[in-house]
Motif scaffolding. Structure first.
Motif, short mmCIF file in Angstrom:
data_model
loop_
_atom_site.label_atom_id
_atom_site.label_comp_id
_atom_site.label_asym_id
_atom_site.label_seq_id
_atom_site.Cartn_x
_atom_site.Cartn_y
_atom_site.Cartn_z
N ALA A 150 -33.67 31.46 13.71
CA ALA A 150 -34.49 31.64 14.92
C ALA A 150 -33.91 32.79 15.73
N LYS A 151 -34.70 33.82 15.94
CA LYS A 151 -34.18 35.05 16.56
C LYS A 151 -34.46 35.18 18.05
N GLY A 152 -35.26 34.31 18.62
CA GLY A 152 -35.56 34.44 20.03
C GLY A 152 -34.60 33.68 20.92
N LEU A 153 -33.52 33.16 20.35
CA LEU A 153 -32.60 32.30 21.08
C LEU A 153 -31.17 32.72 20.77
N SER A 154 -30.25 32.37 21.64
CA SER A 154 -28.87 32.84 21.45
C SER A 154 -27.88 31.85 22.02
N GLY A 155 -26.63 32.01 21.59
CA GLY A 155 -25.53 31.34 22.26
C GLY A 155 -25.23 32.10 23.55
N HIS A 156 -24.23 31.62 24.30
CA HIS A 156 -24.01 32.21 25.62
C HIS A 156 -22.63 31.85 26.15
N GLY A 157 -22.17 32.69 27.07
CA GLY A 157 -20.98 32.32 27.80
C GLY A 157 -21.23 31.06 28.60
N VAL A 158 -20.18 30.26 28.77
CA VAL A 158 -20.31 29.01 29.50
C VAL A 158 -18.98 28.70 30.17
N GLY A 159 -19.03 28.12 31.34
CA GLY A 159 -17.82 27.79 32.07
C GLY A 159 -18.19 27.23 33.43
N LYS A 160 -17.88 27.99 34.49
CA LYS A 160 -18.31 27.57 35.82
C LYS A 160 -19.82 27.68 35.97
N ASP A 161 -20.44 28.56 35.19
CA ASP A 161 -21.90 28.66 35.11
C ASP A 161 -22.37 28.10 33.78
N PHE A 162 -23.59 27.56 33.76
CA PHE A 162 -24.17 26.99 32.55
C PHE A 162 -24.44 28.09 31.52
N HIS A 163 -25.05 29.19 31.96
CA HIS A 163 -25.35 30.31 31.07
C HIS A 163 -24.86 31.61 31.70
N MET A 164 -24.11 32.38 30.93
CA MET A 164 -23.63 33.67 31.40
C MET A 164 -23.30 34.54 30.19
N GLN A 165 -22.85 35.74 30.44
CA GLN A 165 -22.48 36.63 29.35
C GLN A 165 -21.17 36.15 28.70
N PRO A 166 -20.98 36.43 27.39
CA PRO A 166 -21.84 37.26 26.54
C PRO A 166 -22.97 36.47 25.90
N ALA A 167 -24.02 37.19 25.48
CA ALA A 167 -25.06 36.61 24.64
C ALA A 167 -24.56 36.65 23.19
N ILE A 168 -24.72 35.55 22.49
CA ILE A 168 -24.27 35.45 21.10
C ILE A 168 -25.48 35.34 20.19
N LEU A 169 -25.76 36.41 19.46
CA LEU A 169 -26.92 36.43 18.56
C LEU A 169 -26.51 35.93 17.19
N HIS A 170 -27.42 35.18 16.55
CA HIS A 170 -27.09 34.54 15.28
C HIS A 170 -27.73 35.23 14.08
N TYR A 171 -28.16 36.44 14.26
CA TYR A 171 -28.75 37.25 13.20
C TYR A 171 -28.14 38.64 13.25
N THR A 172 -28.32 39.41 12.19
CA THR A 172 -27.74 40.75 12.14
C THR A 172 -28.21 41.58 13.33
N ASN A 173 -27.24 42.17 14.04
CA ASN A 173 -27.56 42.87 15.28
C ASN A 173 -26.49 43.92 15.59
N ASN A 174 -26.74 44.69 16.62
CA ASN A 174 -25.79 45.71 17.07
C ASN A 174 -25.30 45.45 18.49
N MET A 175 -25.21 44.19 18.85
CA MET A 175 -24.75 43.82 20.19
C MET A 175 -23.34 44.38 20.42
#
Length: 235
Positions: A150-175
């Motif tokens: 599924a390419k429209g969704l990603s992992g994410h930084g998490v800690g004091k905020d629920f969602h933050m950087q970095p975005a973690i893509l699960h398909y081949t990418n150039n992030m």
């Protein structure tokens, strides 16, 4: 973060223990809500972006963000439970699939391959590794086993905020960017039986496959250490 991750993992295991034919996802949600609150935490999903429940329950062709309801689970279903807890100022986020009764070999292969993709991705994580390497690993494993990502969704930084950087893509990418010691983020690949095509229901949350193919997701919150990665969502 370790305490939040541990509680999230225990909440997920508890929710999974309730899965059986005949139970509704709403009943699972209410029980998990009580478990989280009884442990002096708050379910991060509740009222996040107006999400109406405490956990996400995605059954069969539901890709993610399924809203618990009164549909009884049936023998042969697979259900993904995604739960995040907010404890003492930090969020811990995790998800995995559970079998309802006896499921098909195809469903088992999908769930097992998704878990394998997550484990393989975590195994390469350490300081200096580009984030994009995660996508190479997870997409390769998916394709080798006949599944798509599924390419429209990603992992994410998490800690004091629920969602933050970095975005973690699960398909081949150039992030751009590389992992750094002390970072915490989620890895959460979603694999699909069919094509990477999904639609969102009118509720604004529930995503399902257009072709009705099954989906599975596994997720951990990890900490990048000096020489590798620590899974925080373990109990």
């Amino acid at each position: 973060m370790r305490a939040a991750g541990n509680l999230a993992a225990r909440a997920l295991s508890y929710g999974g223990s309730l899965v059986k034919p005949g139970i509704t996802t709403d009943e699972i949600d209410k029980a998990m809500h009580k478990f989280i609150v009884d442990n002096n935490a708050y379910p991060s999903c509740l009222n996040y972006g107006e999400f109406p429940k405490s956990v996400c329950t995605s059954v069969n062709e539901c890709v993610c963000h399924g809203i618990p309801d009164n549909r009884p689970l049936q023998d042969g279903d697979i259900i993904n439970i995604d739960v995040t807890v907010y404890l003492d100022g930090y969020h811990g986020d995790n998800a995995r699939n559970f079998y309802v009764g006896t499921v098909s070999p195809e469903a088992k292969k999908l769930c097992e391959t998704t878990s394998k993709a997550l484990d393989a991705a975590i195994s390469i994580c350490k300081p200096g590794v580009p984030y994009k390497e995660i996508g190479k690993v997870t997409e390769t494993i998916a394709k080798e086993n006949g599944f798509s990502i599924a390419k429209g969704l990603s992992g994410h930084g998490v800690g004091k905020d629920f969602h933050m950087q970095p975005a973690i893509l699960h398909y081949t990418n150039n992030m751009p960017g590389v992992m750094q010691a002390g970072q915490t983020f989620t890895i959460e690949p979603i694999l699909l039986q069919g094509a990477d095509v999904a639609k969102t229901w009118d509720d604004g949350w529930t995503m399902v496959t257009k072709d009705g193919g099954l989906t599975a997701q596994c997720e951990h919150t990890i900490l990048i250490t000096d020489d590798g990665a620590e899974i925080l969502t373990k109990c």
